[in-house]
Design an enzyme around this catalytic site. Structure first.
Site, PDB file in Angstrom:
ATOM      1  N   TYR A 142      29.801 109.791   2.410  1.00 31.86           N
ATOM      2  CA  TYR A 142      30.087 110.406   3.710  1.00 31.86           C
ATOM      3  C   TYR A 142      31.578 110.325   4.049  1.00 31.86           C
ATOM      4  O   TYR A 142      32.109 111.165   4.764  1.00 31.86           O
ATOM      5  CB  TYR A 142      29.314 109.699   4.828  1.00 31.86           C
ATOM      6  CG  TYR A 142      27.928 110.225   5.092  1.00 31.86           C
ATOM      7  CD1 TYR A 142      26.987 110.297   4.070  1.00 31.86           C
ATOM      8  CD2 TYR A 142      27.547 110.635   6.363  1.00 31.86           C
ATOM      9  CE1 TYR A 142      25.709 110.753   4.320  1.00 31.86           C
ATOM     10  CE2 TYR A 142      26.269 111.089   6.620  1.00 31.86           C
ATOM     11  CZ  TYR A 142      25.353 111.149   5.602  1.00 31.86           C
ATOM     12  OH  TYR A 142      24.087 111.596   5.863  1.00 31.86           O
ATOM     13  N   ASP A 224      15.169 107.699  -6.751  1.00 32.64           N
ATOM     14  CA  ASP A 224      14.100 108.683  -6.989  1.00 32.64           C
ATOM     15  C   ASP A 224      12.736 108.001  -6.950  1.00 32.64           C
ATOM     16  O   ASP A 224      11.780 108.492  -6.346  1.00 32.64           O
ATOM     17  CB  ASP A 224      14.319 109.464  -8.302  1.00 32.64           C
ATOM     18  CG  ASP A 224      14.696 108.583  -9.478  1.00 32.64           C
ATOM     19  OD1 ASP A 224      14.936 107.366  -9.305  1.00 32.64           O
ATOM     20  OD2 ASP A 224      14.746 109.114 -10.614  1.00 32.64           O
ATOM     21  N   ASP A 252      14.513 109.795   6.756  1.00 38.63           N
ATOM     22  CA  ASP A 252      13.736 110.960   7.218  1.00 38.63           C
ATOM     23  C   ASP A 252      12.357 110.948   6.564  1.00 38.63           C
ATOM     24  O   ASP A 252      11.340 111.231   7.201  1.00 38.63           O
ATOM     25  CB  ASP A 252      14.442 112.282   6.859  1.00 38.63           C
ATOM     26  CG  ASP A 252      15.325 112.787   7.993  1.00 38.63           C
ATOM     27  OD1 ASP A 252      15.894 111.946   8.716  1.00 38.63           O
ATOM     28  OD2 ASP A 252      15.454 114.026   8.145  1.00 38.63           O
TER      29      ASP A 252
END
Ligand code: IPM
Ligand code: MN
Length: 357
Positions: A142, A224, A252
């Site tokens: 980020y 993953d 999320d």
């Protein structure tokens, strides 16, 4: 009487609606629990851009720095997607996190009994979910430099840098250890060390720091696999420790275990200084202004603010109990409604919660 000064950033989309509910609830709690709360409202996000040409005006950031805590609703709208990156509401959020040095983002994911049927996953899979995502918030890809576009190539090219130093990994690991020690003492660190150097440093550093605390049991998994395990058997997790980007994605995913992202709060913290408390969800411009949004994630964020930011534990508990009572009576906003529940508007469910405080 204790006196607190908090900054409220209502932001964009459904922000003002869920903020209204939060303001009323905080005022009511302050009366019942004998503290005084001054709520200073400031512009932030798209709305601040409209007025001042920047999503994070200095005045807003300064006011946040001077406060006891910041309660933030949500920012963003597709209408700002074409702005230069630094003018977008999301960039304002990143600037706030970075200006307050909020390196630790805490996202508790707990399935509430009354909402077991709201999840898209089977009841047996989600019923024991009670985990916390500890996400590094002001580093990684980020913020990594260099970043940008390369324009002198035949085809357009762009790049970002995923970078951590060991000190950044150490301090977020310390936070995860502290939280795990108050819970089941299990940390699962998530990385991609089979491919990325930065993840290898992450894994080595986490192992080094956690091995100093004999109470902690550490596991490491690749991101993953973490995504798969979170839908296969989410009950196995206690504290998930991960980097900025992986934490963004996995939180999320984890939110949906609870039935709706409209239920998930978060706290962004520093070792000292005010924290920012905000729902995990976005600004939902598609339902903005309709009074149908779910204010519960913001109320649960307010509860985290009371507990962690202001040390008003009883008020926080009062609020959480009130929310649970309203849900168990079958009242719902549209996002978590099932056939048998009574669907209420944002302000109506807010009033029901007020009645239980
Ligand atoms: C979040 C959000 C933000 C993030 C966006 C709005 C910049 O998705 O808090 O998870 O990516 O961190
Ligand atoms: Mn996110």
């Amino acid at each position: 009487m204790k006196k607190y000064k908090i900054v409220l950033l209502s932001g964009d989309g459904i922000g003002p609606e869920i903020s209204d509910v939060s303001k009323k609830v905080l005022k009511e709690l302050s009366k019942n629990h004998n503290f005084d709360i001054e709520i200073i409202e400031k512009l932030f996000g798209g709305i601040a851009y409209e007025k001042y040409g920047t999503p994070s005006p200095d005045e807003t950031i300064d006011q946040c720095k001077k406060s006891d805590a910041v309660l933030l609703a949500c920012v963003g709208d597709i209408k700002y997607d074409s702005l230069a990156r630094e003018l977008r509401p999301e960039s304002g959020l990143l600037k706030l996190r970075s200006a307050l040095n909020l390196f630790a983002n805490i996202r508790p994911v707990k399935v509430r009994k009354s909402l077991l049927d709201a999840s898209t996953l089977k009841k047996e899979i989600v019923e024991h979910v009670d985990l916390i995502v500890v996400r590094e918030l002001i580093g990684g890809i980020y913020f990594g430099k260099p970043r940008g576009h390369i324009t002198n190539t035949k085809i357009p090219k762009a790049f970002n840098t995923m970078v951590y130093d060991s000190a950044e990994i150490e301090r977020i690991t310390e936070i995860a250890i502290k939280i795990a020690n108050q819970r089941n003492k299990k940390i699962c660190s998530v990385d991609k060390s089979n491919v990325l150097e930065v993840s290898q440093l992450w894994r080595d550093t986490v192992l080094n720091i956690t091995s100093k605390d004999k109470n902690i049991s550490l596991s490491n998994i690749y991101v993953d696999n973490a995504a798969m395990q979170l839908v296969r058997d989410p009950g196995q997790f206690d504290v998930i420790l991960t980097s900025n980007l992986f934490g963004d994605i996995l939180s999320d995913l984890a939110a949906m275990l609870t039935g709706s992202i409209g239920m998930l709060p978060s706290a962004s913290l520093n070792n000292n200084g005010p924290g920012v408390f905000e729902p995990v969800h976005g600004s939902a411009p598609d339902i903005a202004g309709k009074n149908i949004a779910n204010p519960i994630a913001m109320l649960l964020s307010a509860s985290m603010m009371l507990k962690i930011g202001l040390n008003e534990e009883e008020a926080a508990e009062n609020l959480e109990t009130a929310i649970d009572k309203v849900l168990s009576k079958g009242f719902r906003t549209a996002d978590i409604a099932d056939g048998s529940s009574e669907v209420l508007s944002c302000s109506e469910i807010g009033d029901k919660i007020m009645d239980e405080i």
